[in-house]
Design an enzyme around this catalytic site. Sequence first.
Site, PDB file in Angstrom:
ATOM      1  N   GLY A   1       0.654  -1.273   0.233  1.00 31.97           N
ATOM      2  CA  GLY A   1      -0.402  -0.174   0.066  1.00 31.97           C
ATOM      3  C   GLY A   1       1.218   0.905  -0.387  1.00 31.97           C
TER       4      GLY A   1
ATOM      5  N   HIS B   1     -14.696  24.247   3.885  1.00 34.50           N
ATOM      6  CA  HIS B   1     -16.642  24.179   5.392  1.00 34.50           C
ATOM      7  C   HIS B   1     -16.713  25.194   5.783  1.00 34.50           C
ATOM      8  CE1 HIS B   1     -19.546  22.218   6.351  1.00 34.50           C
ATOM      9  NE2 HIS B   1     -19.152  21.666   7.769  1.00 34.50           N
TER      10      HIS B   1
ATOM     11  N   ASP C   1     -29.179  25.089   7.453  1.00 36.03           N
ATOM     12  CA  ASP C   1     -29.005  25.220   8.733  1.00 36.03           C
ATOM     13  C   ASP C   1     -28.604  26.653   8.489  1.00 36.03           C
ATOM     14  OD1 ASP C   1     -25.890  25.382   7.857  1.00 36.03           O
ATOM     15  OD2 ASP C   1     -26.750  22.995   7.674  1.00 36.03           O
TER      16      ASP C   1
ATOM     17  N   LYS D   1     -33.484  23.037  12.390  1.00 42.72           N
ATOM     18  CA  LYS D   1     -32.497  21.764  12.204  1.00 42.72           C
ATOM     19  C   LYS D   1     -32.255  21.464  12.962  1.00 42.72           C
ATOM     20  CE  LYS D   1     -27.867  21.413  10.537  1.00 42.72           C
ATOM     21  NZ  LYS D   1     -26.715  20.362   8.872  1.00 42.72           N
TER      22      LYS D   1
ATOM     23  N   THR E   1     -23.293  11.726   2.951  1.00 39.91           N
ATOM     24  CA  THR E   1     -24.726  10.720   2.761  1.00 39.91           C
ATOM     25  C   THR E   1     -25.698  10.981   2.126  1.00 39.91           C
ATOM     26  OG1 THR E   1     -25.914  11.572   4.782  1.00 39.91           O
ATOM     27  CG2 THR E   1     -23.059   9.629   4.171  1.00 39.91           C
ATOM     28  N   GLY E   2     -26.089  12.238   2.171  1.00 39.25           N
ATOM     29  CA  GLY E   2     -27.623  13.455   1.669  1.00 39.25           C
ATOM     30  C   GLY E   2     -28.482  13.759   2.715  1.00 39.25           C
TER      31      GLY E   2
END
Length: 326
Positions: free
Chosen positions: A46, A138, A178, A201, A234-235
């Site tokens: 690896g 982010h 949010d 939320k 993940t949606g």
Amino acid sequence: MTGIKTTGEKKMMFFSGRAHPELAEEVAQQLGVGVVPTKAFDFANGEIYVRYQESARGADCFVIQSHTAPINQWIMEQLIMIDALKRASARSITVIVPFYGYARQDKKHRGREPISARLIADLMKTAGADRILTVDLHTDQIQGFFDGPVDHLFALPLLADYVGDKVDRDKLTVVSPDAGRVRVADRWCDRLGAPLAIVHKRRDKDVANQVTVHEVVGEVKGRVCVLVDDMIDTGGTICAAADALFAHGAEDVIVTATHGVLSGPAADRLKNSRVSEFVFTNTLPTPGELSADLDKITVLSIAPTIASAVREVFEDGSVTSLFDEQ
């Protein structure tokens, strides 16, 4: 006469890891350069090997790698690429990270947690990076984690103009999924001349990717709502927000996000959602299970934006000027 004179000409070299070669090729085409041939492979255990097939001595080097899955492998490969350039006597090393890995871990929510976004910045600096060029972090404070210049690019003009050209702006409402995205959503409102709504939320702190939507603040009944976010993983969050908007009478919902991470159950959630369209940029490759179902997914190219920023950096220009209209 003492010393030696040189012509003083600068040389740009563009390098790519193996994570997202399609985006690298697009950026290279926009710049009018070729991607430097690179020998890269994994050993049986690896470990990663990298060797450039051209001299980088004295060059301004730009290394692009998007932190897609398997994220730890591609981060390590980029660090090795940076180290190889440092040891090859590159004049400068600019790390291009269209999607910055570990950006969500930007602060301690509870005791005994890491701040992994800072760790990634430290690793890049230690490896030999002089500058980071990234898209839609982010949170903005991550720029301060790197001890050097950070060019923070925005996908807002690309995404907002696409939506604005497609939807009747008189019926459009911009929605923040949010409270943390309200500032970004407000910029969308300024650009599109649309009102703002917010989905409130609450996230379960003990269960990852679990969200409970409480209420919608703002007028969405009979409106075309565009949900804006920096990433969809993940949606769960965005699909729950869309359901809340439909429950409050929204006529249609369009979802936009810079980074389509789309891991785990995201494929099924997006396909089964009532959202009419999901709009992403190509900072990350679209997962194979979704690439065949593109009728609901639109992918816009961020390559021209990245290429323009690279050119400004190389020519000692102004990256900020690319976004002055915001």
